[in-house]
Design an enzyme around this catalytic site. Structure first.
Site, PDB file in Angstrom:
ATOM      1  N   ARG A  97      -1.783  -5.976  -8.849  1.00 20.97           N
ATOM      2  CA  ARG A  97      -0.704  -6.929  -8.597  1.00 20.97           C
ATOM      3  C   ARG A  97      -0.582  -7.980  -9.686  1.00 20.97           C
ATOM      4  O   ARG A  97       0.493  -8.480  -9.963  1.00 20.97           O
ATOM      5  CB  ARG A  97      -0.924  -7.627  -7.249  1.00 20.97           C
ATOM      6  CG  ARG A  97      -0.727  -6.735  -6.046  1.00 20.97           C
ATOM      7  CD  ARG A  97      -1.120  -7.437  -4.767  1.00 20.97           C
ATOM      8  NE  ARG A  97      -2.539  -7.796  -4.769  1.00 20.97           N
ATOM      9  CZ  ARG A  97      -3.152  -8.429  -3.780  1.00 20.97           C
ATOM     10  NH1 ARG A  97      -2.461  -8.796  -2.721  1.00 20.97           N
ATOM     11  NH2 ARG A  97      -4.436  -8.697  -3.845  1.00 20.97           N
ATOM     12  N   HIS A 101       0.838  -1.207   0.000  1.00 21.50           N
ATOM     13  CA  HIS A 101       0.000   0.000   0.000  1.00 21.50           C
ATOM     14  C   HIS A 101       0.870   1.253   0.000  1.00 21.50           C
ATOM     15  O   HIS A 101       0.616   2.208  -0.742  1.00 21.50           O
ATOM     16  CB  HIS A 101      -0.882   0.035   1.258  1.00 21.50           C
ATOM     17  CG  HIS A 101      -1.933  -1.020   1.306  1.00 21.50           C
ATOM     18  ND1 HIS A 101      -2.181  -1.747   2.446  1.00 21.50           N
ATOM     19  CD2 HIS A 101      -2.809  -1.461   0.371  1.00 21.50           C
ATOM     20  CE1 HIS A 101      -3.169  -2.595   2.217  1.00 21.50           C
ATOM     21  NE2 HIS A 101      -3.561  -2.446   0.965  1.00 21.50           N
ATOM     22  N   LYS A 148     -18.228  -6.074   7.308  1.00 22.16           N
ATOM     23  CA  LYS A 148     -16.957  -6.783   7.279  1.00 22.16           C
ATOM     24  C   LYS A 148     -16.308  -6.774   8.658  1.00 22.16           C
ATOM     25  O   LYS A 148     -16.186  -5.725   9.285  1.00 22.16           O
ATOM     26  CB  LYS A 148     -16.016  -6.121   6.262  1.00 22.16           C
ATOM     27  CG  LYS A 148     -14.734  -6.892   6.015  1.00 22.16           C
ATOM     28  CD  LYS A 148     -13.936  -6.226   4.904  1.00 22.16           C
ATOM     29  CE  LYS A 148     -12.647  -6.988   4.616  1.00 22.16           C
ATOM     30  NZ  LYS A 148     -11.857  -6.326   3.540  1.00 22.16           N
ATOM     31  N   SER A 201      -2.882  -7.354   2.807  1.00 24.66           N
ATOM     32  CA  SER A 201      -3.300  -7.324   4.216  1.00 24.66           C
ATOM     33  C   SER A 201      -3.663  -8.723   4.697  1.00 24.66           C
ATOM     34  O   SER A 201      -3.370  -9.085   5.845  1.00 24.66           O
ATOM     35  CB  SER A 201      -4.499  -6.384   4.382  1.00 24.66           C
ATOM     36  OG  SER A 201      -4.140  -5.055   4.114  1.00 24.66           O
TER      37      SER A 201
END
Length: 389
Positions: free
Chosen positions: A118, A45, A69, A156
């Site tokens: 990514r 990040h 979440k 994460s």
């Protein structure tokens, strides 16, 4: 923490003299948004943030809140960790928002959304999201930034999984995040090993972290607690079975500076520890924890036969025997912590404290720490005393 969907929590902006970035659109004062859950923020990040900050006059790192979440770290901690991580980027803001990020963009007059890519799977997902966002707010463009190869595998979720099994995440996250996760793992292990209520313990840990994460503390912050626990790990490795109650001892370290900067700070910290223990487990005898915390009051005489009391003192004072560069930073932070006190009063009080350590036959109680720190501590203290004359 629930945030009203129409309310923007703009938590942070670096207030130093802001520079103009080398924006592609300087005539428009281009603004960008980099949204995510950042639970926690990673080096991946941070790499995207640094690169994106060069494209805009203003970049907002936005924690997009999803009430459905389950959080790993609470919103307040994530905000603070991002703020610490981007503190040197003068055109970066940090905010949180519950609602569509395109609505946030409209509220903040931002025309660009930044997304890190990514791999091809990321691209397909983000492409679909881009098309949806375009229908909701046609004025918002999405800029895809490929990740660097060194950080492409970091996410994460990867960090959380490594942390869960007790692995080292220091290469994957900023230093401040590594400290928080280490303290969280230590606390989780204490809770598990002592049979504390896990659900109630979450709130206690968050209060502990929030207490230490206060810039006015100067030296006595989460770095100090982190250093003590790391030193303890090394000591136990070299001296197994040396501590009577290792889990309670670690809890005492976490709590010994919980209250800082008050005339009655030690007793207030003990009272807070007792209150937390009542919250997370019934009928627990906290006398041992009280005794260990009280040992960090150096006006209180401890028993020379009490390994645990001697040990927490040596861990607490390990900074005195650090290398000269770290010691100078420690001395600077101590002065910062008491910046409201005039120099003459502070210097006289500081000299008395430092001289009291030099007057002792040994600064450290245990041979392990005497060997490791005693000589350097006396040199550091003597050098600081020279500066206080």
């Amino acid at each position: 923490m629930f945030v009203n969907p129409i309310k923007v929590n703009s938590i942070y902006q670096n207030n130093r003299n802001s520079h103009k970035s080398a924006s592609f659109y300087p005539q428009f004062g281009a603004k960008g948004i980099y949204p995510g859950s950042f639970d926690p923020i990673t080096n991946g990040h941070l790499d995207i943030i640094k690169r994106a900050s060069k494209l805009f006059d203003e970049l907002t790192v936005l924690i997009a809140i999803n009430p459905e979440k389950k959080e790993f770290l609470p919103l307040s901690q994530r905000l603070k960790l991002i703020i610490k991580s981007v503190k040197d980027l003068t055109n970066v803001k940090v905010a949180s928002y519950s609602g569509l990020t395109t609505n946030f963009a409209k509220l903040k007059d931002s025309d660009f959304m930044v997304r890190g890519i990514r791999n091809t799977n990321d691209f397909e997902y983000e492409k679909n999201l881009f098309e949806i966002n375009k229908k909701i707010n046609p004025n918002v463009e999405t800029i895809f930034i490929p990740t660097n190869p060194e950080t492409a595998v970091i996410s994460s979720s990867v960090v959380r999984n490594i942390h869960k099994i007790g692995g080292n995440v220091s290469n994957f996250v900023p230093e401040c995040v590594d400290r928080t996760l280490y303290l969280k793992k230590t606390f989780d292990d204490i809770v598990k090993n002592l049979g504390f209520d896990r659900e109630k313990s979450v709130e206690v840990f968050n209060k502990i972290i929030d207490a230490y994460d206060n810039p006015v503390r100067g030296y006595h912050d989460d770095k100090h607690i982190f250093s003590m626990l790391k030193n303890l790990d090394e000591f136990i490795l070299n001296n197994p079975d040396s501590i009577q109650n290792p889990n309670e001892f670690k809890f005492a370290i976490l709590m010994h500076d919980y209250v800082n900067g008050t005339p009655n700070e030690i007793n207030e910290s003990i009272a807070a520890a007792e209150e937390f223990i009542k919250q997370i487990t019934p009928n627990y005898n906290s006398n041992y924890i009280k005794k260990v915390i009280l040992a960090t009051d150096y006006s209180h005489k401890i028993s020379n036969s009490s390994m645990d009391e001697m040990l927490i003192q040596d861990l607490d004072l390990a900074i005195l025997g650090s290398n000269p560069v770290d010691y100078k930073q420690y001395a600077k932070l101590i002065r910062q912590q008491y910046s409201n006190i005039p120099d003459d009063i502070f210097n006289n009080a500081r000299k008395r404290i430092l001289q009291s350590f030099l007057n002792k036959e040994n600064i450290y109680n245990i041979d392990y720490f005497k060997t490791k720190y005693e000589l350097q501590a006396r040199m550091n203290i003597s050098n600081e005393l020279e500066t206080l004359k």
